[in-house]
Motif scaffolding. Structure first.
Motif, PDB file in Angstrom:
ATOM      1  N   LYS A 163       5.374   9.571   0.581  1.00  0.00           N
ATOM      2  CA  LYS A 163       6.653   9.271   1.241  1.00  0.00           C
ATOM      3  C   LYS A 163       7.677  10.405   1.090  1.00  0.00           C
ATOM      4  CE  LYS A 163       8.164   4.970   1.286  1.00  0.00           C
ATOM      5  NZ  LYS A 163       8.955   3.731   1.014  1.00  0.00           N
ATOM      6  N   THR A 181      -1.703  -5.494   2.628  1.00  0.00           N
ATOM      7  CA  THR A 181      -0.508  -4.754   3.029  1.00  0.00           C
ATOM      8  C   THR A 181      -0.110  -5.045   4.471  1.00  0.00           C
ATOM      9  OG1 THR A 181       0.516  -2.571   3.119  1.00  0.00           O
ATOM     10  CG2 THR A 181      -1.824  -2.663   3.661  1.00  0.00           C
ATOM     11  N   ALA A 182       1.200  -5.049   4.689  1.00  0.00           N
ATOM     12  CA  ALA A 182       1.717  -5.350   6.024  1.00  0.00           C
ATOM     13  C   ALA A 182       1.508  -4.167   6.982  1.00  0.00           C
ATOM     14  CB  ALA A 182       3.208  -5.680   5.928  1.00  0.00           C
ATOM     15  N   ASP A 183       1.362  -2.952   6.408  1.00  0.00           N
ATOM     16  CA  ASP A 183       1.181  -1.779   7.274  1.00  0.00           C
ATOM     17  C   ASP A 183      -0.309  -1.423   7.379  1.00  0.00           C
ATOM     18  OD1 ASP A 183       0.704  -0.651   4.814  1.00  0.00           O
ATOM     19  OD2 ASP A 183       2.656   0.330   4.669  1.00  0.00           O
ATOM     20  N   LEU A 231       3.124   4.004  -2.646  1.00  0.00           N
ATOM     21  CA  LEU A 231       2.728   4.733  -3.853  1.00  0.00           C
ATOM     22  C   LEU A 231       2.473   3.780  -5.009  1.00  0.00           C
ATOM     23  CD1 LEU A 231       5.072   7.849  -3.827  1.00  0.00           C
ATOM     24  CD2 LEU A 231       2.577   7.849  -3.811  1.00  0.00           C
ATOM     25  N   ALA A 232       3.264   2.707  -5.092  1.00  0.00           N
ATOM     26  CA  ALA A 232       3.119   1.775  -6.219  1.00  0.00           C
ATOM     27  C   ALA A 232       1.801   1.006  -6.128  1.00  0.00           C
ATOM     28  CB  ALA A 232       4.305   0.813  -6.259  1.00  0.00           C
ATOM     29  N   LYS A 283      15.125  17.806  -2.334  1.00  0.00           N
ATOM     30  CA  LYS A 283      14.460  18.741  -1.411  1.00  0.00           C
ATOM     31  C   LYS A 283      15.466  19.287  -0.381  1.00  0.00           C
ATOM     32  CE  LYS A 283      11.310  15.634  -0.382  1.00  0.00           C
ATOM     33  NZ  LYS A 283      11.801  14.477  -1.127  1.00  0.00           N
ATOM     34  N   ASP A 287       9.568   0.327  -6.000  1.00  0.00           N
ATOM     35  CA  ASP A 287      10.927   0.065  -5.516  1.00  0.00           C
ATOM     36  C   ASP A 287      11.301  -1.412  -5.569  1.00  0.00           C
ATOM     37  OD1 ASP A 287      11.022   2.751  -5.034  1.00  0.00           O
ATOM     38  OD2 ASP A 287      11.400   2.604  -2.868  1.00  0.00           O
ATOM     39  N   ALA A 323       0.832  -1.218   0.000  1.00  0.00           N
ATOM     40  CA  ALA A 323       0.000   0.000   0.000  1.00  0.00           C
ATOM     41  C   ALA A 323       0.857   1.253   0.000  1.00  0.00           C
ATOM     42  CB  ALA A 323      -0.921  -0.005   1.208  1.00  0.00           C
ATOM     43  N   VAL A 337       1.917 -11.153   3.087  1.00  0.00           N
ATOM     44  CA  VAL A 337       1.945 -12.276   2.145  1.00  0.00           C
ATOM     45  C   VAL A 337       3.237 -13.028   2.394  1.00  0.00           C
ATOM     46  CG1 VAL A 337       2.086 -12.909  -0.292  1.00  0.00           C
ATOM     47  CG2 VAL A 337       0.542 -11.079   0.440  1.00  0.00           C
ATOM     48  N   VAL A 349       9.397   8.418  -7.544  1.00  0.00           N
ATOM     49  CA  VAL A 349       7.954   8.525  -7.749  1.00  0.00           C
ATOM     50  C   VAL A 349       7.555   8.456  -9.231  1.00  0.00           C
ATOM     51  CG1 VAL A 349       5.975  10.073  -7.463  1.00  0.00           C
ATOM     52  CG2 VAL A 349       7.639   9.817  -5.611  1.00  0.00           C
ATOM     53  N   PRO A 372      14.116   3.825  -7.964  1.00  0.00           N
ATOM     54  CA  PRO A 372      13.350   4.018  -6.720  1.00  0.00           C
ATOM     55  C   PRO A 372      12.869   5.449  -6.519  1.00  0.00           C
ATOM     56  CG  PRO A 372      15.677   3.893  -6.230  1.00  0.00           C
ATOM     57  CD  PRO A 372      15.563   3.770  -7.713  1.00  0.00           C
TER      58      PRO A 372
HETATM   59  C1  LIG Z   1      12.466   9.991   2.934  1.00  0.00           C
HETATM   60  C2  LIG Z   1      12.239   9.720   1.470  1.00  0.00           C
HETATM   61  C3  LIG Z   1      12.116  10.786   0.590  1.00  0.00           C
HETATM   62  C4  LIG Z   1      11.896  10.543  -0.776  1.00  0.00           C
HETATM   63  N1  LIG Z   1      11.798  11.602  -1.623  1.00  0.00           N
HETATM   64  C5  LIG Z   1      11.573  11.382  -2.941  1.00  0.00           C
HETATM   65  C6  LIG Z   1      11.427  12.473  -3.852  1.00  0.00           C
HETATM   66  O1  LIG Z   1      11.513  13.633  -3.468  1.00  0.00           O
HETATM   67  N2  LIG Z   1      11.178  12.197  -5.161  1.00  0.00           N
HETATM   68  C7  LIG Z   1      11.062  10.903  -5.632  1.00  0.00           C
HETATM   69  O2  LIG Z   1      10.831  10.700  -6.821  1.00  0.00           O
HETATM   70  N3  LIG Z   1      11.212   9.845  -4.779  1.00  0.00           N
HETATM   71  C8  LIG Z   1      11.455  10.057  -3.463  1.00  0.00           C
HETATM   72  N4  LIG Z   1      11.586   8.981  -2.613  1.00  0.00           N
HETATM   73  C9  LIG Z   1      11.393   7.614  -3.144  1.00  0.00           C
HETATM   74  C10 LIG Z   1       9.901   7.268  -3.273  1.00  0.00           C
HETATM   75  O3  LIG Z   1       9.188   7.777  -2.178  1.00  0.00           O
HETATM   76  C11 LIG Z   1       9.753   5.751  -3.393  1.00  0.00           C
HETATM   77  O4  LIG Z   1      10.370   5.355  -4.606  1.00  0.00           O
HETATM   78  C12 LIG Z   1       8.303   5.252  -3.379  1.00  0.00           C
HETATM   79  O5  LIG Z   1       7.550   5.831  -2.340  1.00  0.00           O
HETATM   80  C13 LIG Z   1       8.288   3.716  -3.255  1.00  0.00           C
HETATM   81  O6  LIG Z   1       6.962   3.266  -3.221  1.00  0.00           O
HETATM   82  P1  LIG Z   1       6.635   1.687  -3.234  1.00  0.00           P
HETATM   83  O7  LIG Z   1       5.142   1.601  -3.194  1.00  0.00           O
HETATM   84  O8  LIG Z   1       7.358   1.025  -4.334  1.00  0.00           O
HETATM   85  O9  LIG Z   1       7.268   1.105  -1.905  1.00  0.00           O
HETATM   86  P2  LIG Z   1       6.866   1.314  -0.368  1.00  0.00           P
HETATM   87  O10 LIG Z   1       6.407   2.684  -0.105  1.00  0.00           O
HETATM   88  O11 LIG Z   1       8.056   0.829   0.404  1.00  0.00           O
HETATM   89  O12 LIG Z   1       5.635   0.340  -0.128  1.00  0.00           O
HETATM   90  C14 LIG Z   1       5.786  -1.041   0.022  1.00  0.00           C
HETATM   91  C15 LIG Z   1       4.514  -1.596   0.613  1.00  0.00           C
HETATM   92  O13 LIG Z   1       4.583  -3.022   0.577  1.00  0.00           O
HETATM   93  C16 LIG Z   1       4.148  -3.544   1.817  1.00  0.00           C
HETATM   94  N5  LIG Z   1       4.740  -4.885   1.929  1.00  0.00           N
HETATM   95  C17 LIG Z   1       6.031  -5.249   1.780  1.00  0.00           C
HETATM   96  N6  LIG Z   1       6.165  -6.589   1.866  1.00  0.00           N
HETATM   97  C18 LIG Z   1       4.922  -7.087   2.060  1.00  0.00           C
HETATM   98  C19 LIG Z   1       4.394  -8.400   2.223  1.00  0.00           C
HETATM   99  N7  LIG Z   1       5.166  -9.494   2.173  1.00  0.00           N
HETATM  100  N8  LIG Z   1       3.053  -8.547   2.430  1.00  0.00           N
HETATM  101  C20 LIG Z   1       2.237  -7.453   2.457  1.00  0.00           C
HETATM  102  N9  LIG Z   1       2.701  -6.196   2.301  1.00  0.00           N
HETATM  103  C21 LIG Z   1       4.006  -6.015   2.105  1.00  0.00           C
HETATM  104  C22 LIG Z   1       4.592  -2.503   2.817  1.00  0.00           C
HETATM  105  O14 LIG Z   1       3.882  -2.615   4.025  1.00  0.00           O
HETATM  106  C23 LIG Z   1       4.260  -1.215   2.047  1.00  0.00           C
HETATM  107  O15 LIG Z   1       2.873  -0.906   2.180  1.00  0.00           O
HETATM  108  C24 LIG Z   1      11.813   9.198  -1.246  1.00  0.00           C
HETATM  109  C25 LIG Z   1      11.974   8.121  -0.354  1.00  0.00           C
HETATM  110  C26 LIG Z   1      12.181   8.373   0.990  1.00  0.00           C
HETATM  111  C27 LIG Z   1      12.355   7.219   1.946  1.00  0.00           C
END
Ligand SMILES: Cc1cc2nc3c(=O)[nH]c(=O)nc-3n(C[C@H](O)[C@H](O)[C@H](O)COP(=O)(O)OP(=O)(O)OC[C@H]3O[C@@H](n4cnc5c(N)ncnc54)[C@H](O)[C@@H]3O)c2cc1C
Length: 403
Positions: A43, A34-36, A12-13, A345, A293, A10, A81, A314, A312
């Motif tokens: 983020k 989602t685990a959270d 951004l992806a 930022k 990511d 849950a 999962v 947005v 990794p």
């Molecule tokens: C502090 C910070 C600042 C950032 N700033 C920028 C920026 O300015 N510009 C930019 O482009 N990018 C930025 N990024 C990167 C960007 O935020 C990430 O690339 C993006 O949020 C990743 O999203 P995601 O959904 O892939 O992963 P995540 O947000 O990590 O979500 C993963 C999800 O999977 C769930 N999950 C994992 N394993 C399991 C499982 N086995 N079963 C069930 N659920 C599971 C987790 O609970 C979570 O809900 C930043 C990152 C950080 C940490």
């Protein structure tokens, strides 16, 4: 009734995939696991929240129930999962009620990446925190709150491991919020792998003017509770390899992320640095997809791996989710990434970076004050860095780049 499309994650992806899917298909059952908690938050805003005085609860932009209702999604939160059977098209999920098996029509792995944990000696190594989720942010926020309460008027000290993008953003944010900030990095300068040396030097100077102290060519070997911890609870001593000791109320590790590929590997999916996906976001198994990511995109061509690169950020998620939604609703499309400049930022010196593709031969050239162009060996512009007021040139420079 046919099996649902299941999205795991849950962040951004996960949520963006649900949103894009619903634009094309309002009826197929969508199950998000989602685990959270599943609350929606941006983020990137975690690394500029302290200067704005934002509390963890204020970071949630849409509560999970509202997200689920708006997107007509069935939600299983606080649920992990733990395995995928690609032949049977089933997953096993565990939560406080026990474990169960669910059947999917299509499965989307949007499981993110995890902070790299540097092995450290010392009785307080476990006190080192990382921020890659809202829960992490809440923990770090509480740590600083406790330090503020114990500080008797002195501003608490934060030690950051890593002078990369996340480390520099937090250094700027925390210094701006009044904390005393030190940054330790084994490299020679901030954002050394992303910026030309002059841009790096300008960023370093801007952050130093805010009070940030940098320790380059340095590594932390141990973190211990300070001998004075009885009078100042929570105070830490971080020992550098050189023997120097830095005192801190909190240590934040920002040394990068690594994808935990255990789940995908156990399911027999091809993994490299992350879960390998083709231009349709499909993994090596039918009906299983990945993005965000946790994915390594063939569309992000790289000479370093036949599986492409991880991205990794947005913007790659926004692009990938649209193509994936299209694929999942029956219109096959290939993902072609546009140029995706990233804004760093650091208000002390705002930066925009459009990195050249991995493995190209070429180098940086200063074009004018605050503008650097990355030219390949044939003189073609493949990327750029803009600083300060020149960040307004983002569109102009983007048009000049050959992908
Ligand atoms: C502090 C910070 C600042 C950032 N700033 C920028 C920026 O300015 N510009 C930019 O482009 N990018 C930025 N990024 C990167 C960007 O935020 C990430 O690339 C993006 O949020 C990743 O999203 P995601 O959904 O892939 O992963 P995540 O947000 O990590 O979500 C993963 C999800 O999977 C769930 N999950 C994992 N394993 C399991 C499982 N086995 N079963 C069930 N659920 C599971 C987790 O609970 C979570 O809900 C930043 C990152 C950080 C940490």
């Amino acid at each position: 009734m046919s099996a649902p499309v299941i999205i795991v994650g849950a962040g951004l992806a996960g949520w963006t995939t649900a949103r894009e899917f619903r634009k094309l298909d309002s009826t197929t059952e969508l199950l998000l696991i989602t685990a959270d908690s599943g609350d929606f938050y941006a983020k990137p805003s975690l690394s500029n929240a302290f200067a704005q005085g934002r509390l963890p609860a204020q970071m949630v932009s849409t509560p999970v129930a509202k997200m689920a209702e708006t997107l007509n999604v069935t939600l299983l939160s606080s649920s992990r999962v733990q395995s995928v059977e690609t032949a049977a098209q089933t997953i096993n999920v565990i939560n406080h009620t026990g474990s169960r098996t669910l059947v999917y029509r299509d499965l989307v792995l949007a499981t993110g990446a995890q902070p790299i944990k540097v092995p450290l000696e010392g009785n307080a190594a476990e006190a080192v925190l990382s921020i890659n989720s809202l829960d992490d942010f809440a923990l770090f926020h509480a740590r600083l709150q406790a330090a503020n309460d114990a500080a008797n008027g002195l501003r608490p000290q934060v030690l950051i491991m890593g002078a990369g993008l996340i480390g520099c953003e937090f250094a700027n944010d925390l210094a701006h919020a009044g904390y005393r900030v030190s940054v330790v990095d084994p490299g020679p300068r901030p954002l050394a792998t992303l910026l030309p040396p002059e841009a790096s030097a300008a960023l370093q100077q801007a952050l130093e003017t805010l009070g940030v102290r940098f320790y380059f060519g340095a590594t932390i070997s141990a973190v211990n509770t300070a001998p004075t911890a009885a009078e100042a609870p929570g105070l830490l001593h971080a020992t550098l390899v050189s023997g120097e000791i830095l005192v801190a109320d909190a240590v934040l590790s920002a040394v990068g992320l690594r994808v935990n590929t255990t789940l995908a590997q156990a399911a027999g999916l091809v993994v490299d640095r992350a879960i390998a996906v083709n231009a349709r976001l499909q993994t090596s198994a039918a009906h299983v997809y990945a993005l965000g990511d946790s994915a390594q995109y063939a569309s992000a061509v790289s000479p370093l791996s036949a599986h492409g690169s991880t991205l990794p950020y947005v913007m790659p998620i926004m692009n990938a989710a649209k193509v994936l939604a299209s694929t999942l609703t029956g219109t096959l499309a290939d993902l072609v990434f546009p140029l995706m400049p990233v804004s760093i930022k650091t208000p002390a010196l705002p930066l925009v970076v459009a990195a050249a593709r991995n493995g190209l031969a070429g180098g940086w050239q200063a074009a004018e004050a605050g503008v650097w162009q990355w030219l390949d060996d044939n003189g073609l512009q493949r990327g750029f860095v803009l600083s300060g007021a020149q960040t307004a040139q983002r569109m102009v420079q983007s048009k000049r780049v050959t992908l």
